[in-house]
Design a protein around this motif. Structure first.
Motif, PDB file in Angstrom:
ATOM      1  N   ILE A  51      68.859  -0.771  26.459  1.00 45.33           N
ATOM      2  CA  ILE A  51      69.639  -0.973  25.247  1.00 45.33           C
ATOM      3  C   ILE A  51      70.918  -0.138  25.229  1.00 45.33           C
ATOM      4  O   ILE A  51      71.918  -0.537  24.635  1.00 45.33           O
ATOM      5  N   CYS A  92      58.204   0.043  23.748  1.00 50.77           N
ATOM      6  CA  CYS A  92      59.079   0.233  22.589  1.00 50.77           C
ATOM      7  C   CYS A  92      58.270   0.448  21.300  1.00 50.77           C
ATOM      8  O   CYS A  92      57.366  -0.319  21.004  1.00 50.77           O
ATOM      9  N   PRO A  93      58.609   1.481  20.533  1.00 46.74           N
ATOM     10  CA  PRO A  93      57.854   1.745  19.312  1.00 46.74           C
ATOM     11  C   PRO A  93      58.130   0.749  18.188  1.00 46.74           C
ATOM     12  O   PRO A  93      57.376   0.695  17.219  1.00 46.74           O
ATOM     13  N   THR A  94      59.198  -0.038  18.290  1.00 46.77           N
ATOM     14  CA  THR A  94      59.525  -0.950  17.199  1.00 46.77           C
ATOM     15  C   THR A  94      59.263  -2.417  17.527  1.00 46.77           C
ATOM     16  O   THR A  94      59.317  -3.260  16.633  1.00 46.77           O
ATOM     17  N   PHE A 111      68.429   9.231  22.041  1.00 46.03           N
ATOM     18  CA  PHE A 111      69.634   9.015  21.228  1.00 46.03           C
ATOM     19  C   PHE A 111      69.286   8.688  19.783  1.00 46.03           C
ATOM     20  O   PHE A 111      69.967   7.914  19.114  1.00 46.03           O
ATOM     21  N   LYS A 135      67.097  -6.336  17.878  1.00 45.99           N
ATOM     22  CA  LYS A 135      67.126  -4.906  17.540  1.00 45.99           C
ATOM     23  C   LYS A 135      68.391  -4.531  16.771  1.00 45.99           C
ATOM     24  O   LYS A 135      68.344  -3.708  15.860  1.00 45.99           O
ATOM     25  N   ARG A 137      66.121 -10.000  22.789  1.00 40.50           N
ATOM     26  CA  ARG A 137      65.545  -8.670  22.541  1.00 40.50           C
ATOM     27  C   ARG A 137      66.573  -7.750  21.884  1.00 40.50           C
ATOM     28  O   ARG A 137      66.301  -7.086  20.895  1.00 40.50           O
ATOM     29  N   CYS A 183      66.070  -0.293  16.527  1.00 39.70           N
ATOM     30  CA  CYS A 183      65.967   0.614  17.664  1.00 39.70           C
ATOM     31  C   CYS A 183      66.039   1.993  17.041  1.00 39.70           C
ATOM     32  O   CYS A 183      66.802   2.205  16.099  1.00 39.70           O
ATOM     33  N   VAL A 184      65.216   2.914  17.544  1.00 42.16           N
ATOM     34  CA  VAL A 184      65.244   4.268  16.993  1.00 42.16           C
ATOM     35  C   VAL A 184      65.728   5.280  18.023  1.00 42.16           C
ATOM     36  O   VAL A 184      65.640   6.486  17.812  1.00 42.16           O
ATOM     37  N   GLY A 185      66.196   4.764  19.157  1.00 44.64           N
ATOM     38  CA  GLY A 185      66.782   5.663  20.156  1.00 44.64           C
ATOM     39  C   GLY A 185      65.789   6.543  20.889  1.00 44.64           C
ATOM     40  O   GLY A 185      66.140   7.636  21.331  1.00 44.64           O
ATOM     41  N   CYS A 186      64.552   6.064  21.025  1.00 45.02           N
ATOM     42  CA  CYS A 186      63.541   6.902  21.692  1.00 45.02           C
ATOM     43  C   CYS A 186      63.805   7.016  23.188  1.00 45.02           C
ATOM     44  O   CYS A 186      63.312   7.916  23.846  1.00 45.02           O
ATOM     45  N   GLY A 187      64.559   6.056  23.724  1.00 46.70           N
ATOM     46  CA  GLY A 187      64.913   6.126  25.143  1.00 46.70           C
ATOM     47  C   GLY A 187      63.811   5.695  26.103  1.00 46.70           C
ATOM     48  O   GLY A 187      63.955   5.833  27.308  1.00 46.70           O
ATOM     49  N   ARG A 188      62.708   5.153  25.577  1.00 44.83           N
ATOM     50  CA  ARG A 188      61.635   4.749  26.496  1.00 44.83           C
ATOM     51  C   ARG A 188      62.092   3.624  27.424  1.00 44.83           C
ATOM     52  O   ARG A 188      61.795   3.634  28.609  1.00 44.83           O
ATOM     53  N   CYS A 189      62.820   2.658  26.862  1.00 41.84           N
ATOM     54  CA  CYS A 189      63.253   1.558  27.736  1.00 41.84           C
ATOM     55  C   CYS A 189      64.277   2.050  28.760  1.00 41.84           C
ATOM     56  O   CYS A 189      64.390   1.501  29.844  1.00 41.84           O
TER      57      CYS A 189
END
Ligand code: SF4
Ligand code: SF4
Ligand code: SF4
Ligand code: SF4
Lengths: 345, 325
Positions: free
Chosen positions: A332, A248-250, A141, A302, A298, A316-322
């Motif tokens: 998230i 999470c990348p951030t 996202f 973010k 958490r 949050c950059v919306g990578c969707g890993r979590c």
């Protein structure tokens, strides 16, 4: 624009590796994570999401700081770090748009005063080659945070299709890297890239999380959001593990710890997780005593605290890993859907 | 599966409405068809999000440590493997048995979305069992996969039966699988020491020390884990050196030996897909060998092989040398 046949990518990696370190997605024991390239390594640029993000290129999971040895009443302090000024130049290759944006989020923390000199040295020594996405997944996202997955920035931007890797330098560092591998590159590719971008944009448009509403995450709603009764329910299944923070990348929190080894005490810095029960443990005790409070921290960080201190930039950059990795499927997106667009009443 | 869910929902409503229980522990719907979360339902209204489907792999037993201390009775839906963890926790006096109403619930194996995605299938909107196959519907159409390729690793070798129940909702019988859960362990045993070391080295070097394996583990119920306790001198948040990487996992495996029921949650939750269950299964296999067959969680009473002494016990030294029995 330039391009290189997919079959020749190994030559490209080898060429870069001659004079610089090369860090890119590599499959090892079944999982793809960023690692140093070497002959015979299984590179997987096709993997959309590495388990760990590339953040550990700059902010490693753990980093030894010093050692102490005691003999009688003497303490010997041993500096185990290499001089940061000697950081070898390296190339971080294949970074997706979301992960690239995440580096900006980290920069604002580690490069702000007081500057983290080790992070800075690694950042400066790095040339970042990004890779546009062509097959986004349902958990992506990035669009919600204004990220264009089809045109990431970086020193060089690349696009990959069945046959070619397309290559476009954006910065001086990028030009230098292009010059280094010039013999392997040929001209062309604009049309293929444009076609791919268009197709990808159509998918991005339709992703299930593409229209998440963030409108309520504003500093003026901090107290309302903080006190929202929904946190209890949202966090009830949380295990208090570190999965969501570590993938999470951030996520940027770290701890400094001592570890007793057979050769004295080792002091190291390592990733920390706000989901852990000893996070921010102080002499007086802990400011957050329940898992609900840690979970809330958490997501508030973010979506509210970080942006309120960083010109509205969400962390949050919306990578969707979590979304993919939480063992109990809390994430998230569920938080945003529950709190993001709700009226202030 | 839909009929099972309907029955469970009806029963949950009855129990809550009649006041027989104060809450029901089950699963609630997620964002997709494959990401339900464990949840507590305290009213009939809350049950609107209730779900039970092929993706409800999570073991609910450990949540009962906290929940069983609450006021009033709690009903919980347990799959066969979950009943072993439940018994083991009752045996260790961690769950207050008298506060729990156990509803044994049908399970014919749960699916692993990551295994489905690894087949290159995305945008999954549903999955149904069809004999030995699984029909996966996606936004792009339907895909057929072998069930054995899609079930969670823990389900692939599971032949467990319910060990505790106050009532049951079972509409389909399970078929016993003709599999040996120790086959993978035997493969590791057949390796040379160097090969085995290399295997674990490769696997454990992926570990990000997120503690998900420990935190989900029903046998890891210590109030404060040594690895979280700064006073223990071995507390650590990260694999700060190569030695530690192994230390954490091996200490944990030793600590749960004889109490691990082989519920397989550790391997399910690991974000790096490290086959942690193989460590624990090795211990189970050895306990079977050295002390006689034993399955943790089969009962909530009785003695356990590693905490009781009999005269004919294997000498620890022989165990160490692998020469016992
Ligand atoms: S939200 Fe999920 S991944 Fe994060 S700590 Fe809780 S259980 Fe672990
Ligand atoms: S919070 Fe989740 S989706 Fe957002 S950047 Fe972190 S891992 Fe990615
Ligand atoms: S979130 Fe966006 S940028 Fe990140 S992997 Fe998915 S599509 Fe690509
Ligand atoms: S769940 Fe996996 S990655 Fe996390 S600590 Fe356990 S073994 Fe390591």
């Amino acid at each position: 624009m330039k391009k290189i046949a997919k079959a020749k990518l190994n030559e490209l990696y080898a060429k870069i590796s001659e004079s610089m370190g090369l860090f890119l997605p590599i499959k090892r024991a079944g999982e793809v994570n960023y690692a140093v390239w070497g002959e015979g390594k299984e590179v997987s640029l096709e993997t959309l999401k590495t388990v760990k993000s590339p953040k550990n290129a700059f902010f490693p999971d753990s980093e030894n700081l010093m050692k102490f040895k005691t003999e009688g009443k003497n303490i010997e302090i041993i500096d185990v770090r290499k001089d940061y000024k000697e950081e070898k130049p390296f190339v971080l290759f294949g970074v997706k748009a979301c992960d690239y944006k995440a580096i900006e989020v980290l920069d604002r923390v580690f490069l702000a005063d007081p500057v983290d000199s080790y992070y800075q040295a690694r950042r400066e020594a790095t040339t970042i080659v990004t890779l546009a996405c062509s097959k986004p997944e349902e958990s992506c996202f990035c669009k919600v945070f204004g990220i264009d997955a089809t045109a990431p920035c970086g020193d060089v931007t690349t696009w990959l299709d069945e046959n070619y890797l397309y290559w476009q330098a954006n910065t001086e560092k990028g030009e230098a890297l292009t010059a280094l591998v010039a013999d392997l590159l040929e001209e062309g590719g604009e049309e293929s890239v444009a076609t791919q971008q268009e197709a990808t944009k159509a998918i991005l448009e339709k992703l299930p999380f593409s229209a998440l509403d963030l409108s309520r995450f504003k500093p003026e709603n901090l107290n309302d959001l903080f006190n929202d009764p929904a946190w209890e329910e949202m966090s009830e299944a949380c295990l208090g593990c570190g999965t969501c923070t570590f993938v999470c990348p951030t996520c940027q929190c770290f701890d400094i710890r001592d570890f007793k080894t057979s050769e004295g005490v080792l002091r190291y810095r390592c990733w920390d997780s706000c989901m852990y029960s000893d996070f921010t443990l102080m002499a007086h005790g802990n400011s957050r005593t329940t898992q609900m409070q840690r979970f809330r921290q958490r997501f508030m960080h973010k979506l509210v605290y970080y942006p309120s201190q960083n010109d509205g930039l969400y962390s949050c950059v919306g990578c969707g890993r979590c979304v993919n990795k939480c063992p109990q499927h809390l994430n998230i997106v569920k938080v945003i859907k529950t709190l993001g667009g709700k009226n202030d009443d | 599966m839909k009929e099972v869910e309907t029955k469970m929902l009806e029963r949950a409503k009855e129990l809550l409405e009649s006041g027989e229980v104060a809450r029901v522990v089950g699963w609630k719907k997620g964002e997709f068809c494959y990401d339900p979360s464990p949840a507590t339902f305290e009213s009939v209204e809350e049950l609107k999000d209730f779900t039970y489907d092929w993706f409800c792999g999570a073991n609910l037993s450990k949540y009962l440590i906290q929940i069983s201390k609450k006021e009033g009775k709690t009903a919980v839906f347990l799959k066969p493997c979950d009943t072993y963890s439940f018994n083991q926790l009752v045996k260790e006096h961690r769950i207050k048995r008298e506060n729990i109403h156990v509803i044994a619930v049908e399970c014919r194996g749960k699916f692993d979305i990551e295994k489905i995605k690894a087949k290159g299938i995305s945008f999954v909107t549903g999955a149904q069992l069809d004999g030995t196959q699984v029909k996966v519907s996606t936004l792009y159409g339907e895909e057929t996969l072998e069930k054995s390729d899609v079930v969670l690793t823990k389900c692939a070798t599971c032949n467990k039966d319910y060990q505790v129940q106050d009532e049951a909702i079972i509409l389909h019988e399970r078929t016993k699988k003709d599999v040996d859960r120790f086959a993978e362990v035997a493969k590791l045993e057949a390796m040379t020491e160097e090969e085995r070391f290399a295997f674990w080295r490769e696997q454990l070097s992926k570990c990000i020390r997120c503690n998900a394996c420990r935190n989900v583990c029903p046998a890891c119920s210590c109030v404060k884990c040594v690895f979280d306790n700064p006073a223990s001198e071995i507390s650590a948040k990260v694999n700060s050196d190569k030695f530690e990487e192994q230390l954490f996992h091996i200490i944990r495996a030793f600590h749960v030996a004889g109490r691990c029921t082989d519920c397989g949650e550790c391997s399910r939750v690991c974000p790096q897909h490290i086959p942690l269950h193989l460590l624990n299964r090795k211990f189970i296999k050895d306990i079977d060998n050295f002390y006689g067959e034993y399955q943790a969680g089969e009962t909530a009473e009785g003695k356990t092989p590693l905490t009781s002494y009999t005269e004919g016990d294997t000498e620890p030294n022989d165990v160490f040398k692998g020469e016992a029995k």
